[in-house]
Design a protein around this motif. Sequence first.
Motif, PDB file in Angstrom:
ATOM      1  N   ILE A  28      71.970  25.758 -65.889  1.00 37.35           N
ATOM      2  CA  ILE A  28      71.918  26.016 -66.745  1.00 37.35           C
ATOM      3  C   ILE A  28      72.929  26.690 -67.733  1.00 37.35           C
ATOM      4  O   ILE A  28      74.210  26.903 -68.019  1.00 37.35           O
ATOM      5  N   SER A  29      72.824  26.594 -68.941  1.00 35.67           N
ATOM      6  CA  SER A  29      73.390  27.290 -69.995  1.00 35.67           C
ATOM      7  C   SER A  29      73.532  28.290 -70.439  1.00 35.67           C
ATOM      8  O   SER A  29      72.253  29.139 -70.143  1.00 35.67           O
ATOM      9  N   PRO A  30      73.824  28.925 -71.088  1.00 40.09           N
ATOM     10  CA  PRO A  30      74.512  29.720 -71.134  1.00 40.09           C
ATOM     11  C   PRO A  30      73.774  30.514 -72.086  1.00 40.09           C
ATOM     12  O   PRO A  30      73.143  31.747 -72.015  1.00 40.09           O
ATOM     13  N   ASP A  31      72.708  29.891 -72.659  1.00 34.09           N
ATOM     14  CA  ASP A  31      72.201  30.589 -73.594  1.00 34.09           C
ATOM     15  C   ASP A  31      70.571  31.475 -72.872  1.00 34.09           C
ATOM     16  O   ASP A  31      70.413  31.962 -72.767  1.00 34.09           O
ATOM     17  N   LYS A  32      70.338  29.733 -71.765  1.00 33.12           N
ATOM     18  CA  LYS A  32      69.646  30.252 -70.819  1.00 33.12           C
ATOM     19  C   LYS A  32      70.329  31.690 -69.830  1.00 33.12           C
ATOM     20  O   LYS A  32      69.339  32.663 -69.519  1.00 33.12           O
TER      21      LYS A  32
ATOM     22  N   LYS B 126      68.914  37.150 -67.981  1.00 30.84           N
ATOM     23  CA  LYS B 126      69.569  38.470 -68.463  1.00 30.84           C
ATOM     24  C   LYS B 126      68.545  39.712 -69.307  1.00 30.84           C
ATOM     25  O   LYS B 126      68.242  40.739 -68.475  1.00 30.84           O
ATOM     26  N   LYS B 127      68.292  39.117 -70.491  1.00 33.13           N
ATOM     27  CA  LYS B 127      67.443  40.225 -71.755  1.00 33.13           C
ATOM     28  C   LYS B 127      65.823  40.601 -70.973  1.00 33.13           C
ATOM     29  O   LYS B 127      65.572  41.506 -71.103  1.00 33.13           O
ATOM     30  N   GLN B 128      65.843  38.647 -69.828  1.00 29.87           N
ATOM     31  CA  GLN B 128      64.214  39.513 -69.717  1.00 29.87           C
ATOM     32  C   GLN B 128      64.400  40.325 -68.644  1.00 29.87           C
ATOM     33  O   GLN B 128      63.412  41.014 -68.397  1.00 29.87           O
ATOM     34  N   ALA B 129      65.257  40.410 -67.424  1.00 28.66           N
ATOM     35  CA  ALA B 129      65.326  40.933 -66.529  1.00 28.66           C
ATOM     36  C   ALA B 129      65.196  42.291 -66.811  1.00 28.66           C
ATOM     37  O   ALA B 129      64.747  43.674 -66.354  1.00 28.66           O
TER      38      ALA B 129
END
Length: 197
Positions: free
Chosen positions: A175-179, A184-187
């Motif tokens: 899982i890339s750091p961007d994902k 995190k933003k979505q949560a």
Amino acid sequence: MSDVSTVNIKAAVEAVLFATGSAVEKDKLCKALGTEEKPYNKKELELLVKEMMAEYDAEDRGIRLIEVGDKYQLCTKNEYYDILSSIVNMPKKHVLTDVLLETLSIIAYKQPVTRAEIEKIRGVSCSHAVNRLMEYNLVDEVGRLDAPGHPILFGTTDDFLRSFGIASMDELPSISPDKIADFKKQAEEEAGIEVTT
């Protein structure tokens, strides 16, 4: 190393895997192909089996040879499932819902993991999902955590690897750091809070 020719070793590997019907550890195959004092060379076995895998894939055959962790297994090709199920009592194909896939993903990436850790990540109870994944033999108990109450630790099984067509957990996509930042933003947006890491 034993004095058996390469062709005979291929035949011997095929015979062992066919007769057992399940995944066989590389070390056990090496001992069977050599002697107790001098087992067959593991690197040579791996090269030989890679050759066999290519042969099975290249030829028009109903079986294939797969690697499951540190084991090898003969199995039928997926495209013949419907034909087989009309003759043999094949297990029903399992349907993995979004909830099951989410729970399975957490277990696969975080294993060994407790039920409480899964619930903390998901934010809801996971008892049903974990029980269903155990019923499908994709997840199993792998031990107990050395903590109060000794909660059960869960991990994936060889059937998980077979079902997803991977030889080891190392083949799971990273899982890339961007994902992670997107998740995190979505949560945070969904929960209306700020998540600190």
